[in-house]
Write a protein that holds these residues in place. Structure first.
Motif, PDB file in Angstrom:
ATOM      1  N   ASP A  62      -4.963  -0.271  -7.936  1.00  0.00           N
ATOM      2  CA  ASP A  62      -4.481  -0.306  -9.311  1.00  0.00           C
ATOM      3  C   ASP A  62      -4.610  -1.732  -9.836  1.00  0.00           C
ATOM      4  O   ASP A  62      -3.716  -2.571  -9.665  1.00  0.00           O
ATOM      5  CB  ASP A  62      -3.019   0.152  -9.355  1.00  0.00           C
ATOM      6  CG  ASP A  62      -2.503   0.339 -10.776  1.00  0.00           C
ATOM      7  OD1 ASP A  62      -3.029  -0.320 -11.692  1.00  0.00           O
ATOM      8  OD2 ASP A  62      -1.563   1.143 -10.962  1.00  0.00           O
ATOM      9  N   TYR A 115      -9.924   4.673  -0.660  1.00  0.00           N
ATOM     10  CA  TYR A 115      -8.774   4.051  -1.296  1.00  0.00           C
ATOM     11  C   TYR A 115      -9.082   3.520  -2.691  1.00  0.00           C
ATOM     12  O   TYR A 115     -10.172   3.011  -2.952  1.00  0.00           O
ATOM     13  CB  TYR A 115      -8.254   2.898  -0.425  1.00  0.00           C
ATOM     14  CG  TYR A 115      -7.892   3.342   0.968  1.00  0.00           C
ATOM     15  CD1 TYR A 115      -6.731   4.074   1.216  1.00  0.00           C
ATOM     16  CD2 TYR A 115      -8.723   3.058   2.039  1.00  0.00           C
ATOM     17  CE1 TYR A 115      -6.401   4.496   2.485  1.00  0.00           C
ATOM     18  CE2 TYR A 115      -8.406   3.476   3.319  1.00  0.00           C
ATOM     19  CZ  TYR A 115      -7.241   4.203   3.536  1.00  0.00           C
ATOM     20  OH  TYR A 115      -6.925   4.619   4.803  1.00  0.00           O
ATOM     21  N   VAL A 141       3.808   0.159  -5.412  1.00  0.00           N
ATOM     22  CA  VAL A 141       2.620   0.579  -4.682  1.00  0.00           C
ATOM     23  C   VAL A 141       1.376   0.312  -5.526  1.00  0.00           C
ATOM     24  O   VAL A 141       1.301   0.755  -6.680  1.00  0.00           O
ATOM     25  CB  VAL A 141       2.697   2.075  -4.324  1.00  0.00           C
ATOM     26  CG1 VAL A 141       1.396   2.554  -3.705  1.00  0.00           C
ATOM     27  CG2 VAL A 141       3.863   2.334  -3.382  1.00  0.00           C
ATOM     28  N   ASP A 192      -7.264  14.390   0.048  1.00  0.00           N
ATOM     29  CA  ASP A 192      -6.075  15.128   0.480  1.00  0.00           C
ATOM     30  C   ASP A 192      -6.060  15.165   1.998  1.00  0.00           C
ATOM     31  O   ASP A 192      -6.773  15.959   2.625  1.00  0.00           O
ATOM     32  CB  ASP A 192      -6.099  16.541  -0.087  1.00  0.00           C
ATOM     33  CG  ASP A 192      -4.801  17.306   0.199  1.00  0.00           C
ATOM     34  OD1 ASP A 192      -4.006  16.837   1.047  1.00  0.00           O
ATOM     35  OD2 ASP A 192      -4.603  18.363  -0.419  1.00  0.00           O
ATOM     36  N   THR A 219      -1.953   0.781  -4.198  1.00  0.00           N
ATOM     37  CA  THR A 219      -3.121   1.509  -3.707  1.00  0.00           C
ATOM     38  C   THR A 219      -2.867   3.010  -3.746  1.00  0.00           C
ATOM     39  O   THR A 219      -1.728   3.469  -3.870  1.00  0.00           O
ATOM     40  CB  THR A 219      -3.487   1.106  -2.269  1.00  0.00           C
ATOM     41  OG1 THR A 219      -2.449   1.556  -1.378  1.00  0.00           O
ATOM     42  CG2 THR A 219      -3.665  -0.394  -2.135  1.00  0.00           C
ATOM     43  N   SER A 220      -3.944   3.771  -3.592  1.00  0.00           N
ATOM     44  CA  SER A 220      -3.861   5.231  -3.548  1.00  0.00           C
ATOM     45  C   SER A 220      -5.049   5.745  -2.758  1.00  0.00           C
ATOM     46  O   SER A 220      -5.981   5.003  -2.453  1.00  0.00           O
ATOM     47  CB  SER A 220      -3.877   5.812  -4.963  1.00  0.00           C
ATOM     48  OG  SER A 220      -5.088   5.457  -5.623  1.00  0.00           O
ATOM     49  N   THR A 221      -5.019   7.024  -2.429  1.00  0.00           N
ATOM     50  CA  THR A 221      -6.161   7.643  -1.761  1.00  0.00           C
ATOM     51  C   THR A 221      -6.592   8.876  -2.530  1.00  0.00           C
ATOM     52  O   THR A 221      -5.749   9.619  -3.056  1.00  0.00           O
ATOM     53  CB  THR A 221      -5.827   8.027  -0.311  1.00  0.00           C
ATOM     54  OG1 THR A 221      -6.970   8.656   0.280  1.00  0.00           O
ATOM     55  CG2 THR A 221      -4.646   8.978  -0.225  1.00  0.00           C
ATOM     56  N   THR A 276       0.833  -1.194   0.000  1.00  0.00           N
ATOM     57  CA  THR A 276       0.000   0.000   0.000  1.00  0.00           C
ATOM     58  C   THR A 276       0.874   1.253   0.000  1.00  0.00           C
ATOM     59  O   THR A 276       2.070   1.198   0.302  1.00  0.00           O
ATOM     60  CB  THR A 276      -0.910   0.061   1.240  1.00  0.00           C
ATOM     61  OG1 THR A 276      -0.137   0.469   2.386  1.00  0.00           O
ATOM     62  CG2 THR A 276      -1.547  -1.289   1.533  1.00  0.00           C
ATOM     63  N   HIS A 277       0.247   2.366  -0.294  1.00  0.00           N
ATOM     64  CA  HIS A 277       0.961   3.651  -0.252  1.00  0.00           C
ATOM     65  C   HIS A 277       1.304   4.057   1.173  1.00  0.00           C
ATOM     66  O   HIS A 277       2.094   4.989   1.380  1.00  0.00           O
ATOM     67  CB  HIS A 277       0.107   4.748  -0.914  1.00  0.00           C
ATOM     68  CG  HIS A 277      -1.202   4.982  -0.225  1.00  0.00           C
ATOM     69  ND1 HIS A 277      -2.266   4.099  -0.316  1.00  0.00           N
ATOM     70  CD2 HIS A 277      -1.634   5.994   0.577  1.00  0.00           C
ATOM     71  CE1 HIS A 277      -3.284   4.561   0.381  1.00  0.00           C
ATOM     72  NE2 HIS A 277      -2.930   5.701   0.931  1.00  0.00           N
ATOM     73  N   GLU A 278       0.735   3.371   2.167  1.00  0.00           N
ATOM     74  CA  GLU A 278       0.987   3.704   3.568  1.00  0.00           C
ATOM     75  C   GLU A 278       2.038   2.794   4.218  1.00  0.00           C
ATOM     76  O   GLU A 278       2.421   3.033   5.360  1.00  0.00           O
ATOM     77  CB  GLU A 278      -0.324   3.619   4.360  1.00  0.00           C
ATOM     78  CG  GLU A 278      -1.348   4.656   3.926  1.00  0.00           C
ATOM     79  CD  GLU A 278      -2.652   4.542   4.688  1.00  0.00           C
ATOM     80  OE1 GLU A 278      -3.080   3.395   4.949  1.00  0.00           O
ATOM     81  OE2 GLU A 278      -3.225   5.589   5.029  1.00  0.00           O
TER      82      GLU A 278
END
Length: 217
Positions: free
Chosen positions: A71, A68, A41, A48, A43-45, A27-29
């Motif tokens: 991809d 979330y 990575v 902001d 995933t994304s959110t 994940t991006h986290e």
């Protein structure tokens, strides 16, 4: 074994089992341990988090919008054997439903393992479950973690116990439940607002203005 982790805690488990070299997606986290930043990575959110308030994020989630994104193209290209996800909290990480729907549409055929612990014992149980799926012996790791917990609990047993309110969301105020009350107790405190293993709900009252399954455990 090719592993994609869609949960930072699952990435921690993969590392604890000594299988980080098999991690092909994250994940991006996920920012631990060192070196994981080189893993692709997936995933994304769309929110902001630097400008959106706790209230705005909460409203977005509870109106049916996901925090979330996944991809699907990259996930397909990574060809994972196992995908680690969760079905405990839509705010904490990408949901199990979104993952399973994506995998079904892509027809890539990996094992999707959903981690859903509510207590400390169940968290340690997840280590065993993931180890079993990945073919790694977790016995010694679990014993070492239990020993650490026992050492801390023994050190704090006879100390004065402060009353502790753990809050995981600011607006609305949301007490931290699940395994957090047990952690507070082990550390020498008296937990307030939630019981061990409890799936909490927002507390009523004035809001805070601070910004801010195929298998289960």
């Amino acid at each position: 074994m090719r592993i994609v982790s869609l949960l930072p805690a699952a990435t921690d488990i993969v590392a604890e089992l000594g299988l980080l070299d098999h991690l092909v997606g994250r994940t991006h986290e996920c920012d631990w341990p060192a070196g994981v930043e080189t893993v692709p990575v997936v995933t994304s959110t769309g929110i902001d988090q630097n400008t959106a308030s706790s209230r705005e994020i909460n409203t977005t989630v509870h109106h049916g919008s996901s925090l979330y994104g996944l991809d699907a193209g990259l996930l397909h290209d990574l060809k994972p054997d196992v995908i680690l996800t969760q079905d405990l909290c839509d705010v904490c990480a990408i949901s199990y439903r979104k993952v399973s729907d994506t995998v079904r549409l892509m027809d890539i055929g990996p094992t999707v393992l959903s981690l859903e612990p509510s207590t400390v014992d169940e968290v340690l149980g997840c280590l065993r479950t993931v180890g079993d799926v990945l073919g790694a012996d977790s016995t010694d790791k679990i014993a070492a973690l239990r020993h650490r917990i026992d050492v801390i609990a023994n050190r704090t047993r006879d100390l004065e116990r402060p009353r502790v309110a753990a809050i995981e969301w600011l607006d609305p105020v949301w007490p931290a439940g699940h395994w957090v009350p047990e952690q507070i107790t082990f550390a020498g405190g008296t937990p307030l607002l939630a019981e061990p293993g409890e799936h909490t709900v927002p507390s009523p009252g004035r809001p805070c203005t601070t910004r801010a399954r195929t298998s289960s455990c």
